[in-house]
Design an enzyme around this catalytic site. Structure first.
Site, short mmCIF file in Angstrom:
data_model
loop_
_atom_site.label_atom_id
_atom_site.label_comp_id
_atom_site.label_asym_id
_atom_site.label_seq_id
_atom_site.Cartn_x
_atom_site.Cartn_y
_atom_site.Cartn_z
N ASP A 149 0.83 -1.20 0.00
CA ASP A 149 0.00 0.00 0.00
C ASP A 149 0.87 1.26 0.00
O ASP A 149 2.10 1.19 -0.04
CB ASP A 149 -0.94 -0.06 1.22
CG ASP A 149 -2.32 0.48 0.91
OD1 ASP A 149 -2.44 1.35 0.04
OD2 ASP A 149 -3.30 0.05 1.57
N ASP A 243 -9.52 3.78 -4.01
CA ASP A 243 -10.21 2.56 -3.58
C ASP A 243 -11.60 2.42 -4.19
O ASP A 243 -12.33 3.39 -4.38
CB ASP A 243 -10.35 2.55 -2.05
CG ASP A 243 -9.04 2.24 -1.36
OD1 ASP A 243 -8.00 2.06 -2.05
OD2 ASP A 243 -9.04 2.19 -0.12
#
Ligand SMILES: *[C@@H]1O[C@H](CO)[C@@H](O)[C@H](O)[C@H]1NC(C)=O
Ligand SMILES: *[C@@H]1O[C@H](CO)[C@@H](O)[C@H](O)[C@H]1NC(C)=O
Ligand SMILES: *[C@@H]1O[C@H](CO)[C@@H](O)[C@H](O)[C@H]1NC(C)=O
Ligand SMILES: *[C@@H]1O[C@H](CO)[C@@H](O)[C@H](O)[C@H]1NC(C)=O
Ligand SMILES: *[C@@H]1O[C@H](CO)[C@@H](O)[C@H](O)[C@H]1NC(C)=O
Ligand SMILES: *[C@@H]1O[C@H](CO)[C@@H](O)[C@H](O)[C@H]1NC(C)=O
Ligand SMILES: *[C@@H]1O[C@H](CO)[C@@H](O)[C@H](O)[C@H]1NC(C)=O
Length: 441
Positions: A149, A243
């Site tokens: 991430d 996202d």
């Protein structure tokens, strides 16, 4: 214009992350804990998912990675002596290696999560500056996949310039996809592979290549720093947007963005429009179908994100669609399907609410042995969509006026026989038709 630039900038890219045993050659299939459970994870939930992947028949369809997302470690910090991240002993009493052993015993693979920063998105220790130590831990524990991430980046390691991801979550673009208000845009000849972001991701790639275990590397930098340009040299897949959420508006928006990036998708490296939301939120069955079909034909990693112990049969049926999975895993053709007509919009329109509606792609004799044709209704009301054989790039040279092809409906499996000239389908809001078009008849 942003979208034309993206398609025409087919600069030669450095060689990709080619790994032993074909790992990462075709897009990954698996399950991940985040969209199902967020931070509320433990060994039982991970092992339940692994067992369900077997019991529900998903393993036999190719789903293989069982991925632990954020929140798996002791939050307060690393081991003061070894500097290793410590698996949370309450959530994972036998450590990550204990889970890996059980996942491997089922014939599946285990994935884990970290970030190219000081902390993960949920505030747990992350790998920046500890890449080699963490890669070594992951290898020793038996980890097979790393999702990496982009949270916890210290201010001294942010990029010199801002890259515009045409994504509503960062508010930096007009609806047509061009950027606005970028006071610190990079000069035209800037090489984003030299950016700090690329360097943070490359450090972990090098660490993973230096351990004695093949670990698929999944970059999650949200499309920033023009990752499409260096992703293929760095990881096996790379997130190209912010996202996903279990809402049609967000699914359509990401599909629209990714539809302009598909020249970057091929063997060993794939833009990643984020994990699946099939089974989550209030998506209609039609929306679940369209989400899965678009992700499969874009050759996105297909990472299920719903609790499998309670999944509905209707959602399981979508995730188990054999023609779409066969197209996705084609061993001989790496390219995805491309839009051949936008339908609702003029061709090449960038529209977050109405992605391209007509898609096609070739499938080798080892896979579907035909052409996959997808028709989407991006509108809110029932509509007719028609595939004309003369418009489909893979078919038009074989087509003669009045001529036909043998066609199968990929959802029902029904043989539609010899279909001449075109095929029309009535589609509810946000539904999708999928055809497997075979030989001339
Ligand atoms: C995109 O929209 C902005 C604002 O309306 C406009 O200035 C720009 O010219 C448009 N770009 C294209 C390529 O249509
Ligand atoms: C950046 O800042 C972090 C602390 O926030 C520090 O540990 C690190 O050494 C700094 N790195 C560079 C390259 O200055
Ligand atoms: C761009 O900047 C102007 C002026 O500062 C501001 O009014 C506008 O909201 C900004 N637009 C976006 C999309 O951030
Ligand atoms: C690497 O791992 C393999 C099997 O996992 C093992 O047989 C081999 O000895 C290892 N090599 C080194 C250098 O540790
Ligand atoms: C990524 O690299 C691999 C290996 O070099 C190559 O086969 C593939 O075509 C590349 N992908 C793209 C989109 O260029
Ligand atoms: C689903 O719909 C319900 C009722 O309208 C709403 O409360 C809930 O927030 C929705 N869930 C999602 C994920 O959008
Ligand atoms: C693939 O389809 C062609 C006709 O389009 C047929 O001749 C061939 O036998 C098929 N191959 C396989 C492996 O089914």
């Amino acid at each position: 214009m942003w979208q034309f630039l993206t398609l025409s900038l087919l600069v030669s890219r450095a060689t990709a992350l080619v790994r032993p045993d074909g790992v990462g050659r075709v897009p990954a299939l698996g399950w991940n804990s985040w969209n199902a459970y967020n931070c509320e994870i433990d060994a039982d939930k991970i092992l339940t998912a692994a067992n369900e992947v077997v019991n529900l028949g998903l393993k036999s369809l190719g789903y293989e990675y069982i991925n632990i997302d954020d929140c798996w470690s002791v939050k307060s910090g690393r081991d003061p002596t070894t500097k290793r991240i410590i698996p949370d002993p309450d959530k994972f009493p036998n450590g990550i290696s204990g889970v890996a052993d059980q996942v491997h015993a089922l014939g599946l693979k285990l994935g884990i999560y970290s970030s190219a920063g000081l902390t993960t998105c949920a505030g747990y220790p992350a790998s920046l500056g500890y890449e080699e130590i963490d890669a070594q831990s992951f290898a020793e524990w038996g980890v097979d996949y790393l999702k990496y991430d982009n949270c916890g980046v210290p201010t001294n390691l942010t990029d010199q310039y801002t890259y515009c991801v045409p994504d509503s979550t960062d508010g930096s673009y007009f609806p047509n996809g061009t950027c606005v208000n970028l006071t610190d845009a990079a000069p035209a000849n800037y090489n984003w592979a030299t950016s700090t972001t690329a360097k943070r991701y490359t450090r972990m790639r090098n660490a993973l290549l230096n351990v004695n275990r093949t670990i698929l590397y999944s970059l999650c930098d949200w499309g920033q720093a023009d990752v499409n340009d260096w992703g293929n040299a760095t990881g096996n897949s790379w997130r190209m947007s912010g996202d996903i959420t279990p809402t049609w508006s967000r699914i359509a928006e990401i599909a629209n963005e990714n539809s302009f990036l598909l020249n970057y998708a091929n063997f060993w490296g794939y833009p990643d429009p984020d994990m699946l939301e099939v089974g989550n939120g209030n998506l209609t069955l039609a929306e679940n179908r369209a989400h899965f079909a678009l992700w499969a034909v874009m050759k996105a990693p297909l990472i299920i994100g719903t609790p499998l112990s309670t999944i509905d049969q209707s959602h399981l049926t979508i995730l188990s669609n054999a023609p779409l999975l066969t197209f996705h895993q084609d061993p001989l053709i790496g390219r995805p399907a491309y839009p051949y007509k936008w339908g609702y919009n003029a061709d090449w329109t960038f529209d977050p609410a109405h992605p391209a509606e007509y898609w096609s792609g070739p499938s080798s004799a080892e896979a579907l042995n035909g052409t996959l044709v997808v028709m989407l209704n991006s509108q809110e009301t029932t509509q007719t969509r028609t595939a004309f054989w003369k418009e489909v790039p893979e078919l038009k040279d074989l087509y003669r006026r009045g001529g036909g092809f043998r066609v199968r409906d990929a959802w029902t499996g029904n043989d539609l026989g010899c279909v001449r000239d075109k095929y029309s389908v009535r589609l509810g809001a946000h539904d999708v038709g999928v055809l497997v078009v075979g030989e001339v008849c």
